[in-house]
Write a protein that holds these residues in place. Sequence first.
Motif, mmCIF file in Angstrom:
data_model
loop_
_atom_site.group_PDB
_atom_site.id
_atom_site.type_symbol
_atom_site.label_atom_id
_atom_site.label_comp_id
_atom_site.label_asym_id
_atom_site.label_seq_id
_atom_site.Cartn_x
_atom_site.Cartn_y
_atom_site.Cartn_z
ATOM 1 N N PHE A 79 30.155 1.560 -35.711
ATOM 2 C CA PHE A 79 29.150 2.476 -36.126
ATOM 3 C C PHE A 79 27.793 2.282 -35.889
ATOM 4 C CE2 PHE A 79 33.137 4.915 -37.217
ATOM 5 C CZ PHE A 79 32.998 5.920 -36.684
ATOM 6 N N LYS A 80 27.428 1.142 -35.191
ATOM 7 C CA LYS A 80 26.239 0.550 -35.242
ATOM 8 C C LYS A 80 25.269 1.427 -34.326
ATOM 9 C CE LYS A 80 27.737 -4.143 -35.960
ATOM 10 N NZ LYS A 80 27.683 -5.485 -35.442
ATOM 11 N N ALA A 81 25.798 2.096 -33.350
ATOM 12 C CA ALA A 81 24.682 2.915 -32.570
ATOM 13 C C ALA A 81 24.751 4.198 -33.134
ATOM 14 C CB ALA A 81 25.526 3.028 -31.156
ATOM 15 N N ALA A 82 23.317 4.755 -33.139
ATOM 16 C CA ALA A 82 22.841 6.067 -33.763
ATOM 17 C C ALA A 82 23.860 7.091 -33.237
ATOM 18 C CB ALA A 82 21.501 6.163 -33.526
ATOM 19 N N GLU A 83 23.936 6.980 -32.035
ATOM 20 C CA GLU A 83 24.590 8.301 -31.332
ATOM 21 C C GLU A 83 25.975 8.443 -31.717
ATOM 22 O OE1 GLU A 83 24.259 4.744 -27.934
ATOM 23 O OE2 GLU A 83 23.091 5.581 -29.604
ATOM 24 N N ASP A 84 26.869 7.088 -32.165
ATOM 25 C CA ASP A 84 28.134 7.358 -32.560
ATOM 26 C C ASP A 84 28.338 7.987 -34.034
ATOM 27 O OD1 ASP A 84 29.616 6.015 -30.715
ATOM 28 O OD2 ASP A 84 29.052 4.050 -31.503
ATOM 29 N N VAL A 85 27.142 7.942 -34.735
ATOM 30 C CA VAL A 85 26.951 8.415 -35.994
ATOM 31 C C VAL A 85 26.677 9.975 -35.795
ATOM 32 C CG1 VAL A 85 25.752 8.708 -38.196
ATOM 33 C CG2 VAL A 85 26.269 6.524 -37.147
ATOM 34 N N ALA A 86 25.877 10.311 -34.674
ATOM 35 C CA ALA A 86 25.408 11.673 -34.544
ATOM 36 C C ALA A 86 26.674 12.407 -34.085
ATOM 37 C CB ALA A 86 24.085 11.559 -33.483
ATOM 38 N N HIS A 87 27.397 11.807 -33.092
ATOM 39 C CA HIS A 87 28.741 12.339 -32.667
ATOM 40 C C HIS A 87 29.437 12.781 -33.700
ATOM 41 C CE1 HIS A 87 31.306 13.569 -29.621
ATOM 42 N NE2 HIS A 87 32.275 12.876 -29.827
ATOM 43 N N LEU A 88 29.841 11.945 -34.702
ATOM 44 C CA LEU A 88 30.590 12.355 -35.860
ATOM 45 C C LEU A 88 30.035 13.355 -36.531
ATOM 46 C CD1 LEU A 88 32.724 11.447 -38.101
ATOM 47 C CD2 LEU A 88 31.020 9.841 -39.106
ATOM 48 N N ALA A 89 28.776 13.490 -36.814
ATOM 49 C CA ALA A 89 28.363 14.585 -37.626
ATOM 50 C C ALA A 89 28.415 15.774 -36.732
ATOM 51 C CB ALA A 89 26.699 14.203 -37.690
ATOM 52 N N SER A 90 28.480 15.865 -35.386
ATOM 53 C CA SER A 90 28.878 17.032 -34.654
ATOM 54 C C SER A 90 30.039 17.721 -34.981
ATOM 55 C CB SER A 90 28.668 16.746 -33.166
ATOM 56 O OG SER A 90 29.763 16.213 -32.819
ATOM 57 N N TYR A 91 31.091 16.970 -35.474
ATOM 58 C CA TYR A 91 32.328 17.582 -35.968
ATOM 59 C C TYR A 91 32.165 18.479 -37.016
ATOM 60 C CZ TYR A 91 34.722 14.984 -32.513
ATOM 61 O OH TYR A 91 35.367 14.540 -31.237
ATOM 62 N N ASN A 92 31.058 18.441 -37.887
ATOM 63 C CA ASN A 92 30.768 19.196 -39.089
ATOM 64 C C ASN A 92 31.770 19.186 -40.216
ATOM 65 O OD1 ASN A 92 29.000 20.961 -40.636
ATOM 66 N ND2 ASN A 92 30.166 22.757 -39.930
ATOM 67 N N ALA A 93 32.382 17.946 -40.372
ATOM 68 C CA ALA A 93 33.474 17.790 -41.299
ATOM 69 C C ALA A 93 33.194 17.931 -42.573
ATOM 70 C CB ALA A 93 34.227 16.438 -40.927
ATOM 71 N N VAL B 178 27.530 6.594 -42.205
ATOM 72 C CA VAL B 178 28.917 7.234 -41.868
ATOM 73 C C VAL B 178 29.224 7.943 -43.222
ATOM 74 C CG1 VAL B 178 31.102 6.865 -41.056
ATOM 75 C CG2 VAL B 178 29.627 5.985 -39.797
ATOM 76 N N LEU B 179 29.294 7.140 -44.291
ATOM 77 C CA LEU B 179 29.667 7.562 -45.746
ATOM 78 C C LEU B 179 29.232 8.847 -46.078
ATOM 79 C CD1 LEU B 179 30.211 4.165 -47.530
ATOM 80 C CD2 LEU B 179 31.840 5.264 -46.464
ATOM 81 N N GLU B 180 27.856 9.047 -45.711
ATOM 82 C CA GLU B 180 27.044 10.232 -46.185
ATOM 83 C C GLU B 180 26.943 11.226 -45.124
ATOM 84 O OE1 GLU B 180 23.181 8.460 -46.717
ATOM 85 O OE2 GLU B 180 23.913 7.791 -48.855
ATOM 86 N N THR B 181 27.903 11.124 -43.939
ATOM 87 C CA THR B 181 27.779 12.264 -42.956
ATOM 88 C C THR B 181 28.580 13.381 -43.282
ATOM 89 O OG1 THR B 181 27.090 10.725 -41.059
ATOM 90 C CG2 THR B 181 28.254 12.680 -40.482
ATOM 91 N N PRO B 182 29.886 13.357 -43.771
ATOM 92 C CA PRO B 182 30.718 14.537 -44.164
ATOM 93 C C PRO B 182 30.091 14.998 -45.396
ATOM 94 C CG PRO B 182 32.086 12.715 -43.677
ATOM 95 C CD PRO B 182 30.663 12.259 -43.538
ATOM 96 N N LYS B 183 30.166 16.302 -45.628
ATOM 97 C CA LYS B 183 29.616 17.111 -46.775
ATOM 98 C C LYS B 183 30.084 16.264 -48.130
ATOM 99 C CE LYS B 183 29.411 21.661 -44.244
ATOM 100 N NZ LYS B 183 30.156 21.246 -43.256
ATOM 101 N N LEU B 184 31.600 16.164 -48.105
ATOM 102 C CA LEU B 184 32.023 15.533 -49.346
ATOM 103 C C LEU B 184 32.185 14.074 -49.317
ATOM 104 C CD1 LEU B 184 34.739 18.358 -50.043
ATOM 105 C CD2 LEU B 184 32.634 18.144 -51.196
ATOM 106 N N GLY B 185 31.357 13.521 -48.154
ATOM 107 C CA GLY B 185 31.613 11.908 -48.104
ATOM 108 C C GLY B 185 33.039 11.513 -47.491
#
Length: 321
Positions: A69-83, A99-106
Motif C-alpha cells: 500500500f505504498k502507492a497513494a492510488e492503492d489507498v485511494a482505491h481502498l477508500a472507494s469501497y466506503n468500508a 490504511v489503518l485510518e481509511t475505514p470508518k471503524l478502522g
Amino acid sequence: MTKPLRIVFAGTPDFAAQHLAALIDSHHDVVAVYCPPDKPAGRGKKLTACATKQLALSHDLTVEQPANFKAAEDVAHLASYNADVMVVVAYGLLLPKSVLETPKLGCVNVHGSILPKWRGAAPIQRSLEAGDSETGVTIMQMDEGLDTGDMILTATCPITLQDTSNDLYQKLAELGPKALVEALDKMASGDYPRIPQDNALANYAHKLTKEEAELNFDQPADVLDRKIRALQPWPICQFNKLVGDKAHKIRVWKAQAIAQTATAAAGTIVSVTKAGIDVATSEGVLRLEQLQLPGKKPLSAADIINGRADWFQVGQDITQG
C-alpha cells in the motif's frame, strides 16, 4: 438486528479463508477481498491463487491484489469501497497508518493468542512450546504497533498434552470465525469494548526457523516433547544420526515424555520396544514413537526397528550408528 457493516477483508491462507467464509454467511456485507499477488507453486511453478482468493472468487466477490500500500492510488482505491471496517487475518502485508485510518471503524485483526501474551509471527507454536495450558484468539483494533492494539473480544480454548501446532491451528480456525462475527456485531451496535493491552504482560512469538528444529537431548524430556509438537507441521524436529561416515537426518513426528527416571547419559537409548525408542535426556526419558528416515515416509517406531534394528540398540547413543 443492527445494520450490517460494509467489510473489506484481507487475508491469505486457509485460516483466513475460514474467517472469510463466516463473514460471507453472516448478515454483514463483504464488499471486497484483498490478497497478496498470486505466487508460483508446484513443480511447474504455475501462478496459484491463495485459499482466500479462491473462496472469494467462488462467491463472486471483488478481489484486489496490490503488492503493498505504498502507492497513494492503492489507498485511494481502498477508500472507494466506503468500508465501515477492514478485517485482517493472516494477510502477510504490513499496513501503513493511511490504511489503518481509511475505514470508518478502522481495521481489526484476528490474532492467534490471548493478548498481550505472544505478540508476533508464531503465537500458536510458541504457546505450545512454552507449556501454556490454554490459548485462544483475540479480536484486536489494529494500530501501528505489532499486535499492540486495543482488545475487543477474546475467546479461549485448552491446550492438551497431545496437541500439535496443527491441532491448535484447527481449534483456532473454529474458534476465531465465531469470535470475529460476535465482535463485528458489537461494533455494528456502536457499543463495544476497547481494552488497552498491559504491555508489562506482553512477550514476543519469534518466527520459526529450520535451525531450531534440531533436537538436543541435553534438554529435559518434557521440553523436547513440547518442541516436537510445536514444530509440526513445519519445520519438523530432527536429529542427525552418524552411521559409519555418513550422517542421516531423522525426523521425529511423534514422541512423548514418559514417567521414568534415566541414569544413562543424555542421548543414550535405554529401551527399544514396539511402543517406541526410549532415549535418556537431561531430565527424564523421551519415547520416540514415529520417525521418518531420509527419503522415506513417516513410520511407527516398530516399523522403523524392523528395518533398521542395528541403528537403534540399547546402550547406543541415538546420534551414533
